[in-house]
Design a protein around this motif. Structure first.
Motif, mmCIF file in Angstrom:
data_model
loop_
_atom_site.group_PDB
_atom_site.id
_atom_site.type_symbol
_atom_site.label_atom_id
_atom_site.label_comp_id
_atom_site.label_asym_id
_atom_site.label_seq_id
_atom_site.Cartn_x
_atom_site.Cartn_y
_atom_site.Cartn_z
ATOM 1 N N SER A 302 43.271 49.524 40.590
ATOM 2 C CA SER A 302 41.828 49.321 40.430
ATOM 3 C C SER A 302 41.667 47.875 39.970
ATOM 4 O O SER A 302 41.759 47.579 38.789
ATOM 5 C CB SER A 302 41.257 50.282 39.392
ATOM 6 N N PHE A 303 41.445 46.982 40.917
ATOM 7 C CA PHE A 303 41.510 45.542 40.666
ATOM 8 C C PHE A 303 40.616 45.116 39.509
ATOM 9 O O PHE A 303 39.405 45.326 39.514
ATOM 10 C CB PHE A 303 41.133 44.782 41.939
ATOM 11 N N LYS A 304 41.240 44.479 38.517
ATOM 12 C CA LYS A 304 40.534 43.965 37.353
ATOM 13 C C LYS A 304 41.304 42.781 36.805
ATOM 14 O O LYS A 304 42.533 42.812 36.697
ATOM 15 C CB LYS A 304 40.429 45.047 36.270
ATOM 16 N N ILE A 305 40.603 41.705 36.478
ATOM 17 C CA ILE A 305 41.237 40.529 35.883
ATOM 18 C C ILE A 305 41.185 40.674 34.371
ATOM 19 O O ILE A 305 40.118 40.876 33.784
ATOM 20 C CB ILE A 305 40.524 39.236 36.328
ATOM 21 N N LEU A 306 42.349 40.595 33.735
ATOM 22 C CA LEU A 306 42.466 40.850 32.311
ATOM 23 C C LEU A 306 42.456 39.550 31.509
ATOM 24 O O LEU A 306 42.951 38.523 31.975
ATOM 25 C CB LEU A 306 43.757 41.620 32.029
ATOM 26 N N THR A 307 41.912 39.613 30.306
ATOM 27 C CA THR A 307 41.855 38.443 29.432
ATOM 28 C C THR A 307 42.272 38.826 28.015
ATOM 29 O O THR A 307 42.314 40.006 27.657
ATOM 30 C CB THR A 307 40.432 37.842 29.390
ATOM 31 N N THR A 308 42.566 37.823 27.220
ATOM 32 C CA THR A 308 42.894 38.048 25.815
ATOM 33 C C THR A 308 42.446 36.845 24.996
ATOM 34 O O THR A 308 42.423 35.714 25.504
ATOM 35 C CB THR A 308 44.420 38.262 25.630
ATOM 36 N N SER A 309 42.069 37.078 23.750
ATOM 37 C CA SER A 309 41.649 35.983 22.869
ATOM 38 C C SER A 309 42.885 35.318 22.282
ATOM 39 O O SER A 309 43.670 35.951 21.570
ATOM 40 C CB SER A 309 40.757 36.522 21.744
ATOM 41 N N ALA A 310 43.090 34.048 22.589
ATOM 42 C CA ALA A 310 44.289 33.325 22.162
ATOM 43 C C ALA A 310 43.929 32.197 21.207
ATOM 44 O O ALA A 310 43.040 31.400 21.496
ATOM 45 C CB ALA A 310 45.025 32.767 23.374
#
Length: 349
Positions: A302-310
Motif C-alpha cells: 500500500s504505497f506510502k512515503i514514510l518520514t521521521t523527525s530527525a
C-alpha cells in the motif's frame, strides 16, 4: 549462427601479441548482511556518445547515470557525451564467493568483427579484460565467439564495509601519472586505506590501467530496513530518485547526511507528515535545536512515503550535545571539579 571470422580472429591474435592485457580487477566482497548493493564505475567514454547510448551499453537507467554525475534531471538523454569524458556509471553489485561482480548486467550482444579484447578495451574501457569475460561466460577459446552471442560483462564492485563504515565502492582505472597519494586525495580517502583495500604493499608499484577499488564516504540516512530502498547509499555530489520516482535524495560533503525532498508535486505521491505538520524536507527551529522531517523509506504494497523527525546531526551539534548547557551544565561542572580535587587529594596521601 555465423562463426567468428578468421580475419578478425587473426587480428585478435596479433593484438594479444602486442597489447598489454589489463590486470584482472578482483574486488574483495565478503558482505553477508547485504546480499547486493550499488557500486560505481569511473567510465571514460572512448568515442563520442549520448547518455541514452551509454545507458543502453551498461543497461542502467539514464536517470541513475544523471544522478551519479549530479547532472540536472531535465537533461535530455540524447545529450552528447564527448570522447574522453568521465561518466560515473552506477551498477548493481552482488557478492559471490568473496568476489564482487556486477549483478547479471551488462549483457553485450556480439557484433560482426568483435573480439573479446576489443569488447573489453573499446566498449567497457578495460574495467574487465578478455580473460574475465571468457571465464564468466564459460568460453574455452577466447578466439571463438559468435555474432549475436550474449555475453555477461562482469564489472568489478564490492559491498563491503571499509573500516567498519558503509561506503560506495568506486572502480577507478589508473591513468598515466597517477599516484596512490593523488588518487586518495582526489576521492577523499587516505593512502593507507587505499593500499590495504587493494592489496598493494608498495605505492610505487601502481600500474597504468590497473583497476583500483576506491571507497567513497556515503551519506548517513534515516531509511529503515523494511523499505525497498533501505540499501540506498550516495557519495558526495550525487543524487538518486527513489520511492517510485516521488522522492529525490542527495548527498553533500557539508554534512554527509542524506537530504531528501519531494521530486514531484503529483497527488499520487502520498507522504506522511512529521510532527508539527512538517512536510518532507522541511525544518523547524534553528542551529542545534533544528528538527528536520527526514525521509525514512516507503511501503511497497500500500504505497506510502514514510518520514521521521530527525534532530540536527552535524558533527558540531553532536559534539556540543555531549555536554549539557545552562543550570545543568553548572551542576555538572561542579561535580567534575569536586571529583578532580578528591582524586588529587588521594594521590598526595
Amino acid at each position: 549462427m555465423k562463426s567468428f571470422p578468421y580475419t578478425s580472429a587473426f587480428l585478435f591474435f596479433l593484438l594479444g601479441c602486442f597489447a598489454t592485457v589489463s590486470e584482472a580487477a578482483t574486488f574483495t566482497c565478503n558482505a553477508t548482511t547485504t546480499a547486493s548493493c550499488q557500486s560505481i564505475i569511473n567510465y571514460v567514454s572512448t568515442n563520442a556518445s549520448t547518455y541514452r547510448n551509454i545507458s543502453s551499453l551498461f543497461q542502467v537507467s539514464v536517470s541513475s547515470i544523471l544522478g551519479a554525475n549530479n547532472i540536472p534531471t531535465a537533461t535530455p538523454s540524447t545529450t552528447t557525451v564527448s570522447a574522453g569524458s568521465i561518466v560515473k556509471i552506477p551498477v548493481p553489485c552482488r557478492c559471490t564467493n568473496g568476489i564482487g561482480r556486477s549483478d547479471s548486467i551488462p549483457i553485450y550482444t556480439v557484433q560482426s568483427g568483435d573480439g573479446l579484447d576489443a569488447i573489453a578495451r573499446y566498449k567497457f574501457d578495460l574495467f574487465v579484460n578478455y580473460t574475465e569475460i571468457a571465464a564468466a561466460n564459460n568460453i574455452s577459446d577466447p578466439n571463438k565467439i559468435d555474432v549475436g552471442q550474449k555475453l555477461w560483462i562482469p564489472l568489478p564492485c564490492s559491498c563491503d564495509l571499509v573500516e567498519e563504515n558503509k561506503v560506495v565502492h568506486l572502480a577507478y582505472k589508473v591513468a598515466s601519472g597517477n599516484t596512490v597519494e593523488g588518487i586518495a586525495a582526489q576521492f577523499g580517502t587516505n593512502e593507507s586505506t587505499l593500499l590495504q583495500l587493494n592489496g598493494i604493499s608498495d605505492p610505487k608499484s601502481l600500474k597504468e590501467e590497473q583497476i583500483l577499488d576506491v571507497p567513497l564516504q556515503a551519506c548517513k540516512s534515516s531509511i529503515n530496513e523494511t523499505s525497498p530502498d533501505h540499501g540506498l547509499l550516495l557519495p558526495n555530489g550525487t543524487y538518486a530518485i527513489t520511492a517510485k520516482s516521488c522522492v529525490k535524495c542527495s548527498c553533500s560533503s557539508s554534512s554527509y547526511i542524506l537530504d531528501c525532498s519531494l521530486a514531484s508535486t503529483n497527488s499520487s505521491c502520498p507522504v506522511n507528515k512529521c510532527s508539527g505538520n512538517l512536510t518532507l524536507g522541511d525544518t523547524s527551529g534553528t542551529g542545534c535545536n533544528a528538527i528536520t522531517c527526514a525521509y525514512s523509506g516507503y511501503t511497497d504494497t500500500s504505497f506510502k512515503i514514510l518520514t521521521t523527525s530527525a534532530p540536527n546531526q552535524s558533527s558540531s551539534c553532536k559534539s556540543s550535545a555531549a555536554w549539557p548547557t545552562g543550570p545543568i551544565a553548572s551542576a555538572w561542572m561542579k561535580l567534575v571539579v569536586s571529583l578532580h580535587l578528591i582524586f588529587i587529594s588521594i594521590c598526595f596521601l
